[in-house]
Design a protein around this motif. Structure first.
Motif, PDB file in Angstrom:
ATOM      1  N   UNK A  39       0.848  -1.189   0.000  1.00  0.00           N
ATOM      2  CA  UNK A  39       0.000   0.000   0.000  1.00  0.00           C
ATOM      3  C   UNK A  39       0.888   1.246   0.000  1.00  0.00           C
ATOM      4  N   UNK A  79      12.269  -0.379   5.440  1.00  0.00           N
ATOM      5  CA  UNK A  79      11.478  -0.193   6.663  1.00  0.00           C
ATOM      6  C   UNK A  79      10.224  -1.058   6.607  1.00  0.00           C
ATOM      7  N   UNK A  83       9.272  -4.125   9.150  1.00  0.00           N
ATOM      8  CA  UNK A  83       8.003  -4.278   9.879  1.00  0.00           C
ATOM      9  C   UNK A  83       7.289  -5.565   9.474  1.00  0.00           C
ATOM     10  N   UNK A  88       6.891  -9.362  11.304  1.00  0.00           N
ATOM     11  CA  UNK A  88       5.587  -9.948  10.987  1.00  0.00           C
ATOM     12  C   UNK A  88       4.454  -8.990  11.295  1.00  0.00           C
ATOM     13  N   UNK A  89       4.688  -7.734  11.056  1.00  0.00           N
ATOM     14  CA  UNK A  89       3.632  -6.738  11.272  1.00  0.00           C
ATOM     15  C   UNK A  89       2.616  -6.804  10.152  1.00  0.00           C
ATOM     16  N   UNK A  90       1.539  -6.084  10.341  1.00  0.00           N
ATOM     17  CA  UNK A  90       0.486  -6.050   9.331  1.00  0.00           C
ATOM     18  C   UNK A  90       0.970  -5.230   8.131  1.00  0.00           C
ATOM     19  N   UNK A  92      -0.630  -3.918   5.604  1.00  0.00           N
ATOM     20  CA  UNK A  92      -1.414  -2.736   5.251  1.00  0.00           C
ATOM     21  C   UNK A  92      -1.115  -1.605   6.232  1.00  0.00           C
ATOM     22  N   UNK A  93      -1.072  -1.947   7.509  1.00  0.00           N
ATOM     23  CA  UNK A  93      -0.791  -0.917   8.514  1.00  0.00           C
ATOM     24  C   UNK A  93       0.567  -0.291   8.249  1.00  0.00           C
ATOM     25  N   UNK A  94       1.542  -1.123   7.942  1.00  0.00           N
ATOM     26  CA  UNK A  94       2.881  -0.609   7.671  1.00  0.00           C
ATOM     27  C   UNK A  94       2.875   0.323   6.462  1.00  0.00           C
ATOM     28  N   UNK A  96       0.353   2.044   5.306  1.00  0.00           N
ATOM     29  CA  UNK A  96      -0.337   3.288   5.672  1.00  0.00           C
ATOM     30  C   UNK A  96       0.584   4.162   6.511  1.00  0.00           C
ATOM     31  N   UNK A  97       1.360   3.533   7.392  1.00  0.00           N
ATOM     32  CA  UNK A  97       2.298   4.302   8.220  1.00  0.00           C
ATOM     33  C   UNK A  97       3.295   5.033   7.333  1.00  0.00           C
ATOM     34  N   UNK A 100       1.669   7.902   5.523  1.00  0.00           N
ATOM     35  CA  UNK A 100       1.329   9.014   6.400  1.00  0.00           C
ATOM     36  C   UNK A 100       2.583   9.772   6.827  1.00  0.00           C
ATOM     37  N   UNK A 101       3.622   9.034   7.198  1.00  0.00           N
ATOM     38  CA  UNK A 101       4.856   9.714   7.621  1.00  0.00           C
ATOM     39  C   UNK A 101       5.384  10.593   6.491  1.00  0.00           C
TER      40      UNK A 101
END
Lengths: 323, 376, 526
Positions: A39, A79, A83, A88-90, A92-94, A96-97, A100-101
């Protein structure tokens, strides 16, 4: 003849507008074929656009700007990998992060460094990628039909446009004809198969993200140092998401990516011309409808009413060895 | 499987979010340093910006703005949180808020023959129906056709943006006006601001846009809390989110539950329109929702999808938004976008990198509890 | 291929595992395990579920690292810390769940990880040539250009074997290879294994099917609770001895129960068919009845339609055709699990953690799963939390769920207590028919006895119980009447008194009573 000139000019614009989409969608292709949702194309492209414009403005060289754009985009891709793959982070969340940053950071830094409301200084011609005339462009310009097609449509673009076009067969070759491509396709479908074949899932996915990051960097640099002459706030304006839509629409395959991006670029190029034009039976088509059309088409495709977009099977799921 | 470590509650809902926030602020501080600002001074300015200094900026005004922004974040934060409980990532808060605001605007423009006491519920319904409808299509496609909701909600954000431009420019624009804005709403078709309400009972407060929507935001928080943890429907939502197969086994239809959760999420996002359109701008215009849909993701992640957490996180982002605006005014090298950077970092640390710290913290507390058990 | 070691011509073993020890948290999966597999032999490794066979083989294949112990290949100590190193040491593995990339062709799957260079073109030709030779040598009939996902399971397995051989494996590990195969496919597989042995390869065959062990292996190693308890010449042992070694002591499941007094039929199934998503018929025209006061046991090897039968009866899977009658009343088509429960069908699912519980939910939330809209648990739109907690506590005490803490998440209970929670929930709703799948899988002895007593008590209160289990002991000791399922059909039926393990075993293997040999496929001396 008028219509022909018009058509050449629309197709010329199509090519220019499709270029960042092609590069970004191919970038997404690497990430997603390896099983990582991307994303964050929007953010990486925006960051690269900012880095390229800033560096080109300071050094006066578009090539150093391009290099800076690629480096920044690759760092963000790493990065994302840190993540999603390492921790093993999500996915999509990564993504979006990252988006946004970057959406916050680019104008903040731009404003602090150049005091132009987040914009970077306008680049001189030599600090940009400008059009290059292919051989005989001038000589052939007067040849009927083929002349304008060659000299106006094919010739005269900046180098990154040609890079984008050339990237498509190259990516197809890498994907289908090389060891790396075979493994990358495999890891997006069944990472356990790759792991048991003695190949590192982690490193393979990182490599795919790095390649994607580099392509995305070129896309960003194109926006700020080739298509435009400076970075402006939110200059990607959703192109990263549009590229993602194109990638899905193309069912994660390189040549359809090219065609879809050209279609989306074409819609963009005609939007201004079609605005308010009365068409038989349909009436006037609102420009906003044409703008929204790529997104609508993608939703329709995703809905499975026309064809079916089946993503790589392992996409979005972190690889954990089973006990 | 058995004996998995459970973290003490205060660690789970207190310490970990605090660590995430501290990291986000720490990195933001480095950014401020890079651009040549003094982070300590920036924090001071931010706090005075958010709460007022009592001289140049009255406390009431600053706090009012802070609470106004908070209200927006509460709604979009809840929109993300409800969907999260169902295992869905609702990136579409932006579009749902936009269309929800359209619903509010249409009610205020065309139903203003109703008295105030009726137009308020009508606007609430308008917000919920329009916002919910915009979430319905992606939800339906996810539930029945398996189309990935993340992608479809993103697409719907863009479709919403195009639709709104079309409607504002061609249909809803006030005749004879250049900028795409509707006519102002009738005086009884707006939500009164707190300074007006308080003024009416004799308490003087500085002007600010915080309005009755804040009360509705609190109602929405309570509603979501009751819904998720105290009703059989919320139970269904959580079951589908945690274990879809168990839901099927238990006679819960995942498809219907997904649609229900997204309808509620969409309605929550739509309520942003009450605050922005009916409470603040008193007219329909473009981009009143800009950034809050994505901000809601940070709010929900930070608030761990609990309405109380969402409210506190929304308050924090309200402070950052208002304080950040003042900060940008005082320190020219800093722009309002600094708040977006912090939001992004919160999403990064609280969301994408949550696995980086949690296991280590869990291991620490597990070891500690084993030590204390061994001691007794 | 046979390598003679220096010391007196004795051959070094193909693979030797010495003192292997492995823990996963609290679980001691392998305890000081030794194993020695000779070159050119088929070495069986048997044990019940969870005995540590798969862990041991995963250590040999470098998927996990042993905490202690060493691995020797042909007498040489090797460090195997990744599948890559295992492959380099000549070890190949065919996993229970195939490690194949479905959209790839057979050739691409075989090449993955052994591409022969950065470009595929040259490697592809070489691989195709080598594979054709291998196929001829071992009677492995596989279409190289076929897309793997579209091939039958038996062929997919051959692709896995080809993969290992192409990588130069001398030792091949097969983990439960016949679980997914038809009898014909299994026969073919055994022929392939025989050919491999004849060519000097070594095969390690993990299985829990004694028949296979007796039929194809040269030696058999038995594991129990992480330990290697025996390693024998197959010819010098008997099924009974291995079975005893596997289970340890002879656990004669003694369930105290009186003979059943079956009454009117509470559940009737008529010509029920279930077709899966890929269009494969999983349940083929099944009919039976279960009477009040009767436990009907359904035996069979996993994957022969039992799960589909349970799913259809519970309303989870829609039958393609046929009828279900509860207490004489036909169940309307399209009845979902929720409506099924209202008709009196309760269901203890086969996999409690995937289906029967929501692991992160507290016990009191799990105790209402499926009954969450029962008026007892609701006041108006809200849950009646006091009542839910109270009935949860009562059921936990009545079913001896430990700890009796309604606020503890389900994931934090032991397997036995999780299962008692599920049984409590389903039995306490006083159903007409209770469906029970694998009620004692992963459950400790104490809980097994408890659950069995409860099921018998429910039977005696005049309910009908359908018991599906792959544990034949459980079926034989608990069921009043036994159906055997094979390949989606009912292969046979008998009363508890007439039940004979050997006859049922043959039915489970698809051998009809008329074609049963006195002692099936026994290789080697008695």
């Amino acid at each position: 003849m008028e219509a022909f000139t018009q058509a050449v000019s629309i197709l010329d614009a199509t090519l220019r507008l499709a270029t960042p989409l092609i590069l970004a969608a191919l970038a997404g292709l690497f990430a997603e074929r390896s099983g990582v949702v991307d994303i964050g194309l929007e953010g990486k492209m925006l960051a690269a656009a900012f880095a390229a414009a800033t560096t080109a403005a300071v050094t006066g060289s578009p090539w150093i700007g391009l290099g800076a754009g690629i480096i920044v985009s690759v760092l963000l891709a790493l990065l994302h990998g840190f993540a999603c793959i390492t921790h093993r982070g999500d996915h999509v969340v990564s993504g979006v992060a990252i988006n946004t940053v970057v959406a916050g950071l680019a104008p903040t830094l731009g404003n602090a460094w150049f005091r132009q409301g987040g914009q970077t200084p306008t680049l001189e011609a030599e600090a940009r990628f400008t059009g290059i005339d292919l051989p005989f462009a001038e000589a052939l310009a007067d040849v009927p039909v083929l002349g304008p097609i060659y000299s106006d449509l094919i010739s005269g673009h900046n180098i990154l446009v040609y890079v984008a076009i050339a990237a498509v067969p190259l990516v197809a070759f890498v994907l289908y004809r090389t060891r790396f491509g075979l493994r990358m396709r495999a890891v997006g479908e069944n990472p356990a198969a790759v792991d048991t074949a003695g190949i590192s899932v982690t490193w393979l996915r990182y490599r795919a993200l790095i390649v994607g990051g580099a392509l995305c960097g070129i896309a960003g640099a194109y926006l700020s140092t080739a298509h435009n002459a400076s970075f402006v706030r939110d200059m990607t304006a959703g192109k990263g998401y549009l590229a993602l839509a194109a990638l899905i629409f193309a069912k994660w395959r390189p040549v359809p990516v090219l065609l879809t991006c050209l279609l989306f670029g074409f819609l963009d190029a005609t939007e201004a011309r079609l605005r308010g034009v009365e068409l038989p039976l349909i009436g006037a088509i609102p420009g906003e409808f044409i703008q929204a059309l790529p997104y609508i088409l993608t939703v329709v495709l995703l809905a499975g009413f026309v064809g079916r977009a089946i993503p790589p099977r392992a996409i979005g799921t972190p690889y954990v060895k089973e006990r | 499987m058995a004996g998995r470590a459970t973290l003490p509650r205060w660690v789970d809902i207190g310490l970990i979010p605090l660590i995430n926030l501290s990291l986000a602020l720490f990195v933001s501080g480095i950014v401020v340093l890079i651009i040549g600002g003094n982070p300590i001074r920036a924090v001071g300015l931010l706090i005075t910006g958010a709460f007022g200094d009592g001289q140049m900026v009255p406390h009431g005004e600053a706090i009012g703005f802070t609470l106004y922004y908070t209200t927006n974040y509460v709604f979009t934060g809840l929109a993300v949180a409800v969907a999260f409980h169902c295992g869905l990532f609702n990136i579409g808060g932006e579009g749902q808020a936009y269309i929800g605001g359209l619903g509010v605007g249409l009610v205020c423009l065309y139903l203003d023959f109703l008295p105030f006491v009726l137009i308020v519920p009508a606007a609430i319904i308008g917000a919920a129906v329009f916002g919910g409808a915009w979430a319905f299509i992606p939800a339906y496609l996810q539930a029945k056709r398996g189309s990935h909701i993340v992608i479809t909600t993103i697409m719907f954000n863009f479709i919403a943006a195009a639709l709104m431009v079309y409607l504002m420019v061609n249909l809803l624009i006030r005749p004879g006006q250049q900028s795409p804005e509707s006519r102002a709403f009738a005086e009884h078709a707006v939500l009164p601001a707190f300074h007006e309400i308080l003024g009416a009972i004799g308490i003087e407060v500085a002007r600010s846009p915080v309005n009755l929507s804040l009360v509705w935001a609190i109602v929405a928080c309570v509603f979501v809390w009751l819904f998720i943890w105290r009703t059989r429907w919320g139970y269904a939502v959580r079951t589908v989110g945690q274990n879809t197969r168990a839901a099927v086994y238990g006679g819960i239809s995942p498809a219907n539950t997904i649609i229900m959760a997204m309808l509620i999420g969409g309605a929550m996002a739509g309520f942003l329109g009450l605050n922005a359109v009916m409470g603040e701008h008193h007219r329909l215009l473009l981009n009143f929702q800009l950034g809050y849909g994505f901000g809601g993701i940070a709010v929900a992640l930070m608030g761990r999808n609990h309405p109380l957490g969402v409210f506190l996180a929304a308050l924090l982002f309200g402070i950052l938004t208002q304080g950040g605006g003042e900060l940008a005014f005082e320190m020219p090298q800093i722009t309002r976008e600094m708040v977006v950077v912090i939001q992004g970092l919160v999403i990064l640390f609280a969301g994408a990198l949550e696995n980086m710290f949690r296991p280590r913290i869990a291991a620490y507390f597990l070891a500690r509890s084993e030590r204390t058990q061994a001691a007794t | 291929m046979v390598v003679a070691a220096a010391d007196g011509g004795e051959r070094a073993p193909a693979v030797e595992l010495i003192g292997i020890d492995k823990r996963f948290g609290a679980v001691h999966a392998n305890r000081n395990v030794n194993l020695r597999a000779e070159v050119g032999s088929i070495h069986g490794i048997v044990g019940e579920n969870g005995a540590g066979k798969s862990t041991l083989m995963s250590i040999l294949y470098g998927f996990y690292q042993a905490d202690r112990g060493e691995v020797r290949v042909r007498g040489q100590r090797v460090r195997v810390t990744s599948p890559r190193e295992a492959i380099d040491a000549g070890i190949g593995m065919v996993h229970q769940h195939f490690m194949l990339v479905d959209p790839f062709t057979v050739l691409e799957n075989v090449m993955l990880g052994a591409e022969g260079g950065p470009l595929l073109a040259r490697g592809r030709e070489e691989a195709a040539r080598a594979l054709e030779a291998l196929e001829r040598e071992y009677a492995l009939d596989v279409p190289l250009d076929g897309v793997v996902g579209e091939l039958p399971v038996g062929i997919q397995q051959r692709v896995e074997i080809l993969k290992a051989l192409y990588r130069g494996a001398d030792t091949l590990i097969l983990d439960e290879p016949t679980g997914v195969l038809t009898p014909q496919e299994a026969e073919h597989l055994f022929r392939i294994l025989g050919a491999l042995r004849d060519q000097g390869k070594t095969v390690l065959l993990i299985t829990h099917k004694l028949k296979e062990i007796m039929a194809v292996t040269d030696r058999v190693a038995v594991m129990r609770r992480g330990e290697m308890v025996a390693d024998r010449e197959t010819a010098a042992t008997t099924r009974e001895e291995i079975a005893e070694l596997m289970v340890g002591r002879k656990v004669l499941l003694r369930v105290d129960k009186t003979p059943a007094k079956p009454d009117r039929p509470l559940l009737a199934v008529e010509d029920l068919r279930v077709v899966d998503r890929r269009g494969v018929e999983r349940l083929k025209s099944v009919s039976f009845q279960v009477r009040a006061g009767e436990i009907l046991g359904i035996a069979g090897v996993a994957g022969n339609g039992q799960s589909e039968l349970l799913a259809a009866l519970a309303g989870i899977a829609a039958p393609a055709s046929g009828r279900i009658l509860i207490d004489g009343q036909p169940v309307p088509a399209g009845t979902d699990p929720h409506a099924m429960r209202r008709l009196g069908m309760a269901h203890v699912p086969e996999d409690r953690l995937r289906d029967g519980l929501v692991p992160p939910f507290e016990a009191r939330e799990n105790i209402i799963l499926g009954y969450h809209d029962d008026p007892r648990y609701n006041t108006g739109p809200l849950f009646d939390r006091a009542n839910i907690r109270q009935s949860c506590l009562q059921e936990m005490q009545a079913y001896d769920v430990r700890p009796s803490d309604p606020e503890l998440p389900a994931a934090n209970f032991s397997g036995g207590n999780q299962q008692k929670l599920v049984v409590a929930r389903e039995v306490e709703r006083d159903p007409v028919v209770l469906l029970v799948g694998q009620p004692t899988r992963g459950v400790d002895i104490g809980a097994i006895e408890f659950i069995h007593r409860r099921l018998v008590a429910l039977r005696d209160s005049g309910k009908a119980i359908v018991l599906v289990s792959v544990e034949l002991d459980e079926i034989m000791s608990l069921a009043d009447r036994i159906l055997v399922m094979f390949d989606g059909r009912i292969a046979g039926e008998m009363g508890q008194e007439a039940a004979d393990e050997r006859v049922i075993g043959c039915m489970m293997a698809g051998v009809g009573p008329e074609e049963m040999a006195p002692e099936p496929h026994h290789v080697g001396a008695e």
